[in-house]
Design an enzyme around this catalytic site. Sequence first.
Site, short mmCIF file in Angstrom:
data_model
loop_
_atom_site.label_atom_id
_atom_site.label_comp_id
_atom_site.label_asym_id
_atom_site.label_seq_id
_atom_site.Cartn_x
_atom_site.Cartn_y
_atom_site.Cartn_z
N CYS A 2 1.67 7.95 -4.31
CA CYS A 2 0.96 9.23 -4.20
C CYS A 2 -0.37 9.05 -4.90
CB CYS A 2 1.76 10.32 -4.90
SG CYS A 2 3.42 10.50 -4.25
N ARG A 27 -3.24 6.76 -0.16
CA ARG A 27 -2.02 6.50 -0.93
C ARG A 27 -0.85 7.36 -0.48
NH1 ARG A 27 -3.07 3.82 -5.65
NH2 ARG A 27 -1.14 4.61 -6.54
N TRP A 74 3.19 11.17 -0.86
CA TRP A 74 3.98 10.35 0.08
C TRP A 74 5.42 10.59 -0.34
CZ3 TRP A 74 7.54 6.35 0.16
CH2 TRP A 74 7.68 5.68 1.38
N ASN A 100 3.54 10.57 -9.82
CA ASN A 100 3.58 9.46 -8.85
C ASN A 100 4.66 8.51 -9.35
OD1 ASN A 100 3.15 7.48 -6.98
ND2 ASN A 100 1.32 6.65 -7.96
N GLY A 101 5.65 8.21 -8.49
CA GLY A 101 6.73 7.30 -8.89
C GLY A 101 8.07 7.90 -8.51
N GLU A 482 1.01 -11.71 11.42
CA GLU A 482 0.03 -10.70 10.99
C GLU A 482 -0.50 -9.90 12.17
OE1 GLU A 482 -0.60 -9.33 8.40
OE2 GLU A 482 -2.50 -8.30 8.74
N LYS A 486 -0.17 -5.82 12.53
CA LYS A 486 -1.32 -4.92 12.74
C LYS A 486 -1.06 -4.01 13.92
CE LYS A 486 -3.77 -5.38 9.39
NZ LYS A 486 -2.53 -5.64 8.71
N GLU A 489 1.67 -1.42 13.03
CA GLU A 489 1.48 -0.41 11.99
C GLU A 489 0.37 0.59 12.32
OE1 GLU A 489 0.39 -1.91 8.17
OE2 GLU A 489 -0.93 -3.43 8.97
N HIS A 505 14.74 -20.69 21.66
CA HIS A 505 15.99 -20.40 20.93
C HIS A 505 16.36 -18.92 20.99
CE1 HIS A 505 15.98 -24.49 19.47
NE2 HIS A 505 14.73 -24.33 19.10
N LYS A 604 -1.18 2.84 1.26
CA LYS A 604 -1.98 1.65 0.97
C LYS A 604 -1.36 0.81 -0.11
CE LYS A 604 -5.53 -0.99 1.40
NZ LYS A 604 -5.67 -1.81 2.62
C1 AGP Z 1 -0.95 -4.03 5.14
O1 AGP Z 1 -1.53 -3.88 6.46
C2 AGP Z 1 0.38 -3.42 5.11
N1 AGP Z 1 0.17 -2.00 5.25
C3 AGP Z 1 1.31 -3.74 3.97
O2 AGP Z 1 2.24 -4.62 4.52
C4 AGP Z 1 0.72 -4.40 2.69
O3 AGP Z 1 0.20 -5.66 3.01
C5 AGP Z 1 1.85 -4.58 1.67
O4 AGP Z 1 2.33 -3.31 1.32
C6 AGP Z 1 1.41 -5.35 0.41
O5 AGP Z 1 0.40 -4.64 -0.25
P1 AGP Z 1 -0.34 -5.37 -1.49
O6 AGP Z 1 -1.17 -6.48 -0.93
O7 AGP Z 1 -1.18 -4.31 -2.12
O8 AGP Z 1 0.73 -5.89 -2.41
#
Ligand code: AGP
Length: 609
Positions: A2, A27, A74, A100-101, A482, A486, A489, A505, A604
Amino acid sequence: MCGIIGCAGVRDTVPGLIEGLRRLEYRGYDSAGIAVLNGDGLERRRVKGKVRDLAEEIRRHPITGACGIGHTRWATHGRPSEDNAHPHTDCSGTIALLHNGIVENYWSLKEKLLAEGHVFKTETDTEVIVHLVEKHFHGSLEEALRAAVKELEGAFAVACISSRDPGKIVAARNGPPVVVGFGSGESFLSSDITPLLAHTRRVAYLGDGEIAVLEPSGVRFATFAGAPVEKTAETIDWEPAMIEKRGFEHFMAKEIFEQADVVRDTLKSRVSLDSGQVFLDDLGIAPDVFREVSRVVLIACGTSYHAGLVGKYLLETLGHVPVDVEYASELRSRDFAMDRETLVLGISQSGETADTLAALRLAREKARAVLAVTNNTRSSMAREADGVLDLHAGPEIGVAATKTFVGQMAALALFALAFAQARGALGEEASRTLVQELQRVPLKMDRVLGGAAAIERAARRFLDCEHYLFLGRWINFPIALEGALKLKEISYTHAEGYAGGEMKHGPIALIDEGMTTLAIVPHDRVYEKMLSNIAEVKARNGRILAVAFEGDERARAAAEEVFPIPETHQLFTPFLTVLPLQLFAYYAASAKGFDVDQPRNLAKSVTVE
Ligand code: AGP
C-alpha cells in the site's frame, strides 16, 4: 503493497496528500482515503476506487487541515470497499490510523479487544492496531502507539493522528518502508521518496523497530523501547521532472524508451574501453571475495528472477563458476545448502520485496557475503547487504518492470566481467572486446526502439490471439519468460515462456491455428535449433512471430513477421531481444484500453508475503 503519506504543517495539507497518493498509486489502488485534524477535530474521506475518485469525493465534500495522513490500498485482509479503506478510527473517532503490511496475530488481538468492549467496523487486520492505540492512550499518542506495536506480530508501517494529541503524526516501522521528509515549517512521511520531491529533498529513513514523531517544527526519532535515535538528513538528487511522463501516454512507454540511457548510466564510469577493466568500487566488498568463493546464488522474484537467469549465463560463461538462480519464495521453504564459499546476490528493483528480503536474511546466516542489485540504494535490501550494485535507472513508475530489468542485466553483465577478471578467468584482450561491444549496445537498443511502429501494427494485428508461446534457448530462454510475463501482466493474455528444447516434451501439443509462437532466434550458438523449433510450429499450422538479426532471410521466410535487431555479441543479445517483446505487450494492452501503468491485481513492490 500500500502507499502511505502524511504531513504535519501549518497550511492546508489536503492537496498535498492527494498529489502524494497519486504518486504512490503504483503500490496499490483498490481504495483510498485521508484523515486530517482541524478546528472540527478529526475528519475523514474514503472511497472504494482510485485516488482520482477520492479527489472527486473531497471536491464534493471538502475538508481541510494542517496535519493529515493518507493511504492508497492493495487489499490483503478485507475486500476493497469504503468501509475497509484506510485510515481507520477507534471507538471514539478521535484517533485515525493507516497501515502498510500484515498483522499476523490480528485475530487473537481482535478477540481480546472485542471482549474488552471495542466495537469493530471493518474486516481489516489494520483495525486492531487503532483499537490497541485507543486502549493504551493516556494523553500521549506516541506512548500509545509504542505500547500498541509491542503487541503486534508481522510486518507493519503505520501512521496515526489524534484530535486528543493534535498537531502531530506518530509513525512506526517494522518491515515496509517509511521515509521522512524535512520541510520548512512542515514534516512529511511517505512509503517512498517520490511524493516528497515536490516539497523537500532532505529525507531520512525510519528503521525497523523505530518510531517517528512528526511536527511542523521537526521530527523526533526513538526506538520501540523509547531510546532516542539520532538521524542525519540525506539529500535526494532525483529531479521531479524525471518522474513526469515527458509526452508519453503512459509511464511504461516512457520507461521503455529510456532503456538505452539506462544502460549508458549503469555502465557510466564503471568500465575502461582501453583496458577492458571493470570497476565496481561502489560495490563495497573486496575483490578477494570473488576469488574465495566457489559458487554464486542469485535470489529474486518475477522479472528480477528473469534478470538473474540472464546473469547465470553471463557468470558461467565468463567466470566459469557454478551458478544457481532461486525463486526467493521457494528458497525460504527449502533446506538449502549454502556455505562460506557461496556468494549470494539479491536482485530487486525496489529492494523491498518481502520474499526476497526474507530469503536473503536466511542466506546471510550461511553465505560468505550477500550483495544487493537494486534501483533503490536506500532500500531495506540495500541497507542489510554487505555490498550494493546500483542500477542508476532512475524512478520506475510503471508497475510492469522494463528499464529496471534492463538495468539489472547491465549491472549483472558488469558484475560477471568484474568477477571473471578478479579470478583471472578473462584476459585483457577478451575483456576489451566485450567491454567495447557492451558500450555499443545502447546505440543498438535505440535502433530497435526506432522500429516501434511496426511492432505496434503487429500487436494490433494479433489482438484477437488469446494464447501465446514464447520460445528462447540458452541466454534468451530468460527473455522468453520475461516476454510472456509482460504480455500476461499488462494485457491479461495467456502466455507461457518455454525453453525451445522443451517444446517436444509436451508444449508442442498446444500448437494449432489458435496458438501464436514468438520465437527469439538471434544468430548465436543455438540458432539452428531455434529455426528447427520454428519449423516444427509451422508444420502444425501454428502462427509465428520472430525476433531475429537484421537481414536474416531464413527467419523471415519462416515467420509471419520478424522484429529485427542489430547484430551484437551473443552474450548481449538479451538487451536487444527483450525490447520488441516489451513493446508488443505494451501496444497490445494499450489497444485493449487497459490501465497499462497500473494493471489489475498487481503492485509495484510486493512488500507482503
Ligand atoms: C514486474 O513486471 C513484475 N510486476 C514483478 O514480477 C516484479 O518483478 C517482482 O515483484 C519483483 O519486484 P522487485 O524487483 O522489486 O523485487
